[in-house]
Scaffold this active site. Sequence first.
Site, short mmCIF file in Angstrom:
data_model
loop_
_atom_site.label_atom_id
_atom_site.label_comp_id
_atom_site.label_asym_id
_atom_site.label_seq_id
_atom_site.Cartn_x
_atom_site.Cartn_y
_atom_site.Cartn_z
N LYS A 107 0.85 -1.19 0.00
CA LYS A 107 0.00 0.00 0.00
C LYS A 107 0.88 1.23 0.00
CE LYS A 107 -4.49 0.76 0.27
NZ LYS A 107 -5.52 -0.20 -0.15
N GLY A 219 -20.51 6.75 2.97
CA GLY A 219 -19.59 7.09 1.89
C GLY A 219 -20.33 7.21 0.58
N1 GLU Z 1 -7.03 0.08 -3.65
C1 GLU Z 1 -7.84 -1.05 -3.89
C2 GLU Z 1 -7.93 -1.94 -2.65
O1 GLU Z 1 -7.83 -1.50 -1.53
C3 GLU Z 1 -7.38 -1.80 -5.13
C4 GLU Z 1 -5.95 -2.23 -5.12
C5 GLU Z 1 -5.47 -2.68 -6.47
O2 GLU Z 1 -6.21 -2.67 -7.42
O3 GLU Z 1 -4.29 -3.05 -6.52
O4 GLU Z 1 -8.19 -3.10 -2.75
#
Ligand code: GLU
Length: 428
Positions: A107, A219
């Site tokens: 992340k 949201g």
């Molecule tokens: N940000 C999204 C999640 O929390 C997608 C992550 C991605 O597509 O790599 O799952």
Amino acid sequence: MGEKNYNAFAMAQEQFDKIAEKLDLETSVRELLREPLREYHVSIPVEMDDGSVKVFKGFRVQHNDARGPSKGGIRFHPLETINTVKALSMWMTWKCSVVDIPLGGSKGGVICDPHNLSPREQERICRGWVRQLAKDIGPLVDVPAPDVMTTNQHMLWMLDEYETIHGAKYPGFITGKPVGMGGSLGRTEATGYGVVFTLREALKGLGLRPEDTSASIQGFGNVAQYAIRLYNQLGGTVKLVSCWDQQDQTAYAYKKEDGIDLDELLSISDRFGGIDRVKAEGKGYEVLSGDSWLSEDVDILIPAALENQIRADNVDKISARVKLIAEAANGPTTPAADTVISERGIFIIPDFLANAGGVTCSYFEQVQCNMNYFWEKDEVLGKLDLKMTSAFRAVYELAVKKKLYMRDAAYVIAIDRVAEACRARGWV
Ligand code: GLU
């Protein structure tokens, strides 16, 4: 993003430790999996439109890559913290594992507020983030994607910077790109639709028909909007949505007893999912305080905003009618609140299962980029439905068979797979 003393990473570790104990994992595996493999802190100097230079702080955390390149979004948020990014990277590992795609978890984040930045300033932040991390991320290493307040345009700027640095085209470097620029049809819808694919299966398990149910949603961003769209198509009624009001710096809830009208609300909302309160009142919406989403008398609650929303101090507000919580957000429920929900017998679709549709479609996007051949939207969404449905069923069957809480069953499957990959590689 958090109440005082809230530490998302401590919460993610607490969830992990509980299951590690249940699975009787060996100490080396526990030590490896309860911490990220790698953590990067970067400073991003950015020339602002007025000529001054501002330094933004950014992060990338790679929790685990035993099952494949690590994968996860980048958030832009003024209250971003390293602890939250670490927690989210760990949840990404479990997310990719529970849907059984060959990816690990990571992340990223930048402490910034896109509401107050011009497009050029946002572009420079995107490019600056990639410049700082270009040697440590990549299509076969760690693949970013959109998340809170980041868009396909941000992804394209990041891709362009990465390709400029490395001197070739690498469409698999990042996902969530615009369609026509290496993006996949259906990616925008994927997370919200994925939530509803699992919700549909859960309702079957509970013997409920979608058209007989109502929901309250926290949201109104990308995930919430597409979840509402598909839930409405299945016949469900969304009575209330809540969202952040940038002007008043507080959240409000918008309610219509016979169901909110998605397109109507979209027509009076901004690109961050903020609804215009005055216009909503004009269209007959009852405007309530933001936290009323949790106490609404409905069958289904869908937290689709940020982490740390259902806590020990407010979990008792959940109405007796609520039968199901589908966690569209990452980490919306604290462990203390989770215990109460489990004791009350409310069925939960845990975050890293419910919202895995986004990363699953990102995986499809990478596959299409590798082939340089792009599928029709129906094909993408059909494959997404299959993946989400089979992941849900595997978790549900384990939960029924072993009499486990759904979150625990999902963790058992996800952690077991990652632990096995670490052992098979000879890491532990
Ligand atoms: N940000 C999204 C999640 O929390 C997608 C992550 C991605 O597509 O790599 O799952």
